[in-house]
Design a protein around this motif. Structure first.
Motif, PDB file in Angstrom:
ATOM      1  N   TYR A 119       0.799  -1.217   0.000  1.00 47.19           N
ATOM      2  CA  TYR A 119       0.000   0.000   0.000  1.00 47.19           C
ATOM      3  C   TYR A 119       0.842   1.282   0.000  1.00 47.19           C
ATOM      4  O   TYR A 119       0.303   2.359  -0.254  1.00 47.19           O
ATOM      5  CB  TYR A 119      -0.925   0.033   1.218  1.00 47.19           C
ATOM      6  N   TYR A 120       2.133   1.186   0.307  1.00 43.38           N
ATOM      7  CA  TYR A 120       2.909   2.383   0.572  1.00 43.38           C
ATOM      8  C   TYR A 120       2.990   3.320  -0.632  1.00 43.38           C
ATOM      9  O   TYR A 120       2.877   4.542  -0.496  1.00 43.38           O
ATOM     10  CB  TYR A 120       4.327   2.029   1.021  1.00 43.38           C
ATOM     11  N   GLU A 121       3.230   2.753  -1.826  1.00 42.60           N
ATOM     12  CA  GLU A 121       3.408   3.617  -2.988  1.00 42.60           C
ATOM     13  C   GLU A 121       2.124   4.347  -3.370  1.00 42.60           C
ATOM     14  O   GLU A 121       2.175   5.384  -4.042  1.00 42.60           O
ATOM     15  CB  GLU A 121       3.924   2.821  -4.188  1.00 42.60           C
ATOM     16  N   TYR A 122       0.973   3.845  -2.936  1.00 45.99           N
ATOM     17  CA  TYR A 122      -0.285   4.503  -3.267  1.00 45.99           C
ATOM     18  C   TYR A 122      -0.371   5.898  -2.659  1.00 45.99           C
ATOM     19  O   TYR A 122      -0.983   6.806  -3.236  1.00 45.99           O
ATOM     20  CB  TYR A 122      -1.474   3.683  -2.760  1.00 45.99           C
ATOM     21  N   VAL A 123       0.221   6.073  -1.495  1.00 50.01           N
ATOM     22  CA  VAL A 123       0.119   7.361  -0.796  1.00 50.01           C
ATOM     23  C   VAL A 123       0.797   8.464  -1.600  1.00 50.01           C
ATOM     24  O   VAL A 123       0.250   9.563  -1.755  1.00 50.01           O
ATOM     25  CB  VAL A 123       0.719   7.268   0.616  1.00 50.01           C
ATOM     26  N   GLY A 124       1.980   8.188  -2.132  1.00 53.65           N
ATOM     27  CA  GLY A 124       2.683   9.180  -2.940  1.00 53.65           C
ATOM     28  C   GLY A 124       1.897   9.563  -4.177  1.00 53.65           C
ATOM     29  O   GLY A 124       1.810  10.754  -4.539  1.00 53.65           O
ATOM     30  N   GLU A 125       1.298   8.571  -4.817  1.00 52.60           N
ATOM     31  CA  GLU A 125       0.494   8.837  -6.014  1.00 52.60           C
ATOM     32  C   GLU A 125      -0.665   9.770  -5.692  1.00 52.60           C
ATOM     33  O   GLU A 125      -0.922  10.735  -6.426  1.00 52.60           O
ATOM     34  CB  GLU A 125      -0.061   7.518  -6.562  1.00 52.60           C
ATOM     35  N   GLN A 126      -1.364   9.488  -4.601  1.00 52.01           N
ATOM     36  CA  GLN A 126      -2.537  10.288  -4.257  1.00 52.01           C
ATOM     37  C   GLN A 126      -2.150  11.657  -3.706  1.00 52.01           C
ATOM     38  O   GLN A 126      -2.898  12.624  -3.871  1.00 52.01           O
ATOM     39  CB  GLN A 126      -3.424   9.526  -3.266  1.00 52.01           C
ATOM     40  N   PHE A 127      -0.994  11.745  -3.052  1.00 49.42           N
ATOM     41  CA  PHE A 127      -0.497  13.044  -2.599  1.00 49.42           C
ATOM     42  C   PHE A 127      -0.293  13.959  -3.801  1.00 49.42           C
ATOM     43  O   PHE A 127      -0.745  15.109  -3.813  1.00 49.42           O
ATOM     44  CB  PHE A 127       0.817  12.865  -1.836  1.00 49.42           C
ATOM     45  N   ILE A 128       0.378  13.456  -4.823  1.00 51.16           N
ATOM     46  CA  ILE A 128       0.652  14.262  -6.010  1.00 51.16           C
ATOM     47  C   ILE A 128      -0.653  14.677  -6.692  1.00 51.16           C
ATOM     48  O   ILE A 128      -0.812  15.832  -7.114  1.00 51.16           O
ATOM     49  CB  ILE A 128       1.571  13.492  -6.980  1.00 51.16           C
ATOM     50  N   SER A 129      -1.607  13.764  -6.787  1.00 47.98           N
ATOM     51  CA  SER A 129      -2.900  14.098  -7.396  1.00 47.98           C
ATOM     52  C   SER A 129      -3.628  15.176  -6.602  1.00 47.98           C
ATOM     53  O   SER A 129      -4.296  16.056  -7.177  1.00 47.98           O
ATOM     54  CB  SER A 129      -3.786  12.850  -7.481  1.00 47.98           C
TER      55      SER A 129
END
Length: 221
Positions: free
Chosen positions: A145-155
């Motif tokens: 799940y960790y990489e999902y946070v960076g993706e959604q932060f940028i969005s």
């Protein structure tokens, strides 16, 4: 993030993080020598871009935190299973009004703020990310799940930074989150390996809870 960020430093030496992931948790020897540090993949110019964009974001971090997690649950609803407080909430509008979600979002943003503040102190940046990975292992928040946070932060932040958001800024943030994710995964697998050793030593009895641990993913992010 209100995280469990204190504790021993990062264990250096041995195989790379990617090799450790391929071999699986606990694949190293008894000393954990399969863990290895990696340099922060950011130039000084990229660090500057992150700092400047963070100044804009800092004014609205509570909203960013909520938007980030709403997007996360929209795109990856299985992530809600990790958060027992949100597991039974089906309506996103109800989630948006949740004080618990706001508090958790603020803890995540606090960790990002600490990371930005340590861009020129790579050993300290690595340590807080490593310890965060360890705490995620203790509260069963798996690395997938960790990489999902960076993706959604940028969005979430693109509309806030507006014209100051460039491709160079986006690539800088992506590199930072890629680094943090890799270090967190090393922390997770090291804690998992240690837990395996403890279970072997104690049989089926779990070792004592560490001082300061809350027993909640929400409190330790």
């Amino acid at each position: 993030m209100g995280c469990a960020l204190s504790g021993p430093g990062v264990n250096h030496g041995g195989r790379t993080a990617s090799e450790a992931r391929e071999s699986g948790p606990g694949a190293g020897d008894a000393t954990g020598s399969w863990l290895k540090s990696e340099p922060l993949p950011l130039s000084e110019a990229q660090k500057g871009l992150i700092r400047e964009s963070w100044k804009i974001l800092h004014e609205d971090i509570a909203r960013v935190g909520i938007i980030m997690f709403i997007r996360l649950f929209e795109t990856h609803p299985e992530c809600k299973d990790v958060f027992f407080l949100f597991r039974e909430i089906d309506h996103l509008q109800e989630l948006k009004m949740s004080n618990e979600l706001k508090a958790h979002g603020l803890r995540v943003m606090s960790f990002i703020e600490k990371s930005v503040a340590r861009l020129s102190q790579e050993d300290k940046l690595e340590q807080i990310a490593f310890e965060l990975g360890r705490s995620h292992c203790r509260y069963s928040a798996p690395p997938k799940y960790y990489e999902y946070v960076g993706e959604q932060f940028i969005s979430a932040v693109k509309p806030i930074v507006k014209e100051n958001w460039t491709q160079e800024v986006e690539e800088s943030w992506k590199s930072l989150f890629s680094y943090l994710t890799a270090v967190m995964k090393r922390g997770y697998y090291e804690e998992e390996r240690k837990d395996g050793v403890n279970k072997t030593s104690y049989g089926t009895q779990a070792p004592p809870v560490r001082p300061g641990a809350t027993g909640s993913v929400q409190n330790d992010v």
